[in-house]
Design a protein around this motif. Sequence first.
Motif, mmCIF file in Angstrom:
data_model
loop_
_atom_site.group_PDB
_atom_site.id
_atom_site.type_symbol
_atom_site.label_atom_id
_atom_site.label_comp_id
_atom_site.label_asym_id
_atom_site.label_seq_id
_atom_site.Cartn_x
_atom_site.Cartn_y
_atom_site.Cartn_z
ATOM 1 N N PHE A 246 55.993 45.923 62.545
ATOM 2 C CA PHE A 246 55.467 45.997 61.135
ATOM 3 C C PHE A 246 55.829 47.431 60.464
ATOM 4 C CE2 PHE A 246 52.331 43.346 63.572
ATOM 5 C CZ PHE A 246 52.457 42.263 62.844
ATOM 6 N N LEU A 247 56.061 47.021 59.230
ATOM 7 C CA LEU A 247 56.514 48.037 58.138
ATOM 8 C C LEU A 247 55.183 48.585 57.983
ATOM 9 C CD1 LEU A 247 58.193 49.295 55.834
ATOM 10 C CD2 LEU A 247 57.502 47.774 54.368
ATOM 11 N N ALA B 110 55.805 42.205 58.275
ATOM 12 C CA ALA B 110 57.061 42.816 59.159
ATOM 13 C C ALA B 110 58.344 43.498 58.311
ATOM 14 C CB ALA B 110 57.764 41.315 59.601
ATOM 15 N N ARG B 111 58.734 44.300 59.152
ATOM 16 C CA ARG B 111 59.815 45.312 58.658
ATOM 17 C C ARG B 111 61.028 44.371 58.081
ATOM 18 N NH1 ARG B 111 59.358 50.649 59.985
ATOM 19 N NH2 ARG B 111 57.968 51.067 61.735
ATOM 20 N N LYS B 112 61.231 43.249 58.860
ATOM 21 C CA LYS B 112 62.456 42.252 58.630
ATOM 22 C C LYS B 112 62.409 41.905 57.200
ATOM 23 C CE LYS B 112 63.775 38.013 60.735
ATOM 24 N NZ LYS B 112 63.211 37.079 61.430
ATOM 25 N N SER B 113 61.229 41.521 56.711
ATOM 26 C CA SER B 113 60.944 41.078 55.098
ATOM 27 C C SER B 113 61.666 42.057 54.421
ATOM 28 C CB SER B 113 59.390 41.080 54.811
ATOM 29 O OG SER B 113 58.743 40.272 55.574
ATOM 30 N N ALA C 106 65.388 41.232 52.186
ATOM 31 C CA ALA C 106 65.371 41.316 50.713
ATOM 32 C C ALA C 106 66.496 42.509 50.301
ATOM 33 C CB ALA C 106 64.015 41.622 50.132
ATOM 34 N N ARG C 107 66.412 43.465 51.227
ATOM 35 C CA ARG C 107 67.360 44.744 50.797
ATOM 36 C C ARG C 107 68.737 44.104 50.808
ATOM 37 N NH1 ARG C 107 64.639 50.306 53.049
ATOM 38 N NH2 ARG C 107 63.754 50.881 51.065
ATOM 39 N N ALA C 108 69.149 43.655 51.922
ATOM 40 C CA ALA C 108 70.321 43.020 52.365
ATOM 41 C C ALA C 108 70.880 41.876 51.141
ATOM 42 C CB ALA C 108 70.466 42.281 53.756
ATOM 43 N N ALA C 109 69.779 41.288 50.533
ATOM 44 C CA ALA C 109 70.023 40.327 49.634
ATOM 45 C C ALA C 109 70.250 40.867 48.368
ATOM 46 C CB ALA C 109 69.264 39.124 49.884
ATOM 47 N N GLU D 286 61.330 38.098 45.776
ATOM 48 C CA GLU D 286 60.962 37.484 47.095
ATOM 49 C C GLU D 286 59.462 38.040 47.244
ATOM 50 O OE1 GLU D 286 63.082 36.185 49.602
ATOM 51 O OE2 GLU D 286 64.893 35.832 48.450
ATOM 52 N N PHE D 287 58.963 37.060 48.165
ATOM 53 C CA PHE D 287 57.390 37.464 48.526
ATOM 54 C C PHE D 287 57.521 37.471 50.167
ATOM 55 C CE2 PHE D 287 53.106 35.674 49.851
ATOM 56 C CZ PHE D 287 52.572 36.455 49.352
ATOM 57 N N ALA D 288 57.002 38.643 50.394
ATOM 58 C CA ALA D 288 56.642 38.787 51.953
ATOM 59 C C ALA D 288 55.815 38.246 52.484
ATOM 60 C CB ALA D 288 56.721 40.614 52.160
ATOM 61 N N ILE D 289 55.863 37.236 53.471
ATOM 62 C CA ILE D 289 54.847 36.660 54.107
ATOM 63 C C ILE D 289 54.277 37.225 55.122
ATOM 64 C CG2 ILE D 289 54.354 34.556 55.172
ATOM 65 C CD1 ILE D 289 56.484 33.169 53.985
ATOM 66 N N SER D 290 53.075 37.794 54.898
ATOM 67 C CA SER D 290 52.337 38.657 56.082
ATOM 68 C C SER D 290 52.066 38.063 57.222
ATOM 69 C CB SER D 290 50.880 39.325 55.174
ATOM 70 O OG SER D 290 51.443 40.189 54.391
#
Length: 259
Positions: free
Chosen positions: A68-69, A83-86, A90-93, A31-35
């Motif tokens: 933000f992370l 974003a921390r959400k990214s 990814a972790r959840a998946a 996955e790529f984290a979109i900033s």
Amino acid sequence: MAGILFIISAPSGSGKSTLVSELRKQVGGVEFAISWTTRPPRGSEEHGREYYFTTKEEFQRMLDEGVFLEHAQVFNDHFYGTARKSLQEARAAGHDLLLDIDVQGAAQVRAKMPEAVSIFVMPPNPRVLRTRLRNRSRAEGVVNEEEVYRRLNAASKEIENYREYGYILVNDILDRAVAQLEAIVLAERFYRNGEVIAYRSRRVLEVAAACLQSNSHERLKPVLEAFGIFGSTGQQQLNFNEDSDEEDSTVDEENPDDD
Ligand code: ADP
Ligand code: 5GP
């Protein structure tokens, strides 16, 4: 299976986005984290594809809310943040996540997650970097020399941080650098998760091992010298004796996949 966090940093124009996009075509499950960024879109960039574009005010509000992370002000100018959400998603998946962030952001993430795999991409020398920055500007419709030189001058400072990264790529020949990046991802999956490498496994592990920072001293020497870093005591000076651009190569002359 736990996802791996990959951090990739490079001076602007080194070819990091190109490498990441090639990697994602060839290796699934990254996955790529979109900033988020306060800089305006460049060329054909689209909101939600390359970046989430926002205003300084909105960015500040998100920062205050702890969205933000990590975040950084890059080139003393625009703000960028992950974003921390990214990471949570990814972790959840159970997916691997790739963060394309600058050296300041990488330091913040490493401090929180020392297990992250960090990769630093270097251009082969300042003249090639200038050519790439100019070519990219040209492709976007206008060459902004001031912007090119601002990014060029920031490059040596960023390269000084290479020691903080586990792996180093020199993006000279594109196909070779892509194969090296792919090898790093597959090798880390193999070592951390015991994931089987489907083809040429020994060769893949060798290519990845050669990119470890600890094994890169000789390979990096000419690059660091070209940027005035290796053995230098004072302020670096980027010296361009002539104004012509460097020949740049995308031809695969030395494919590490060729046994
Ligand atoms: P970054 O994401 O590091 O800022 P880009 O991926 O946008 O850099 O690349 C900058 C420019 O250099 C682009 O025009 C890209 O096509 C070109 N480029 C990238 N890698 C190579 C390479 N190995 N050889 C030649 N040109 C390259
Ligand atoms: P550009 O404006 O060329 O897309 O990116 C400029 C720099 O900002 C690059 O070094 C890129 O890695 C970095 N960057 C992009 N997104 C982020 C982010 O979310 N956080 C941090 N710290 N840097 C970022």
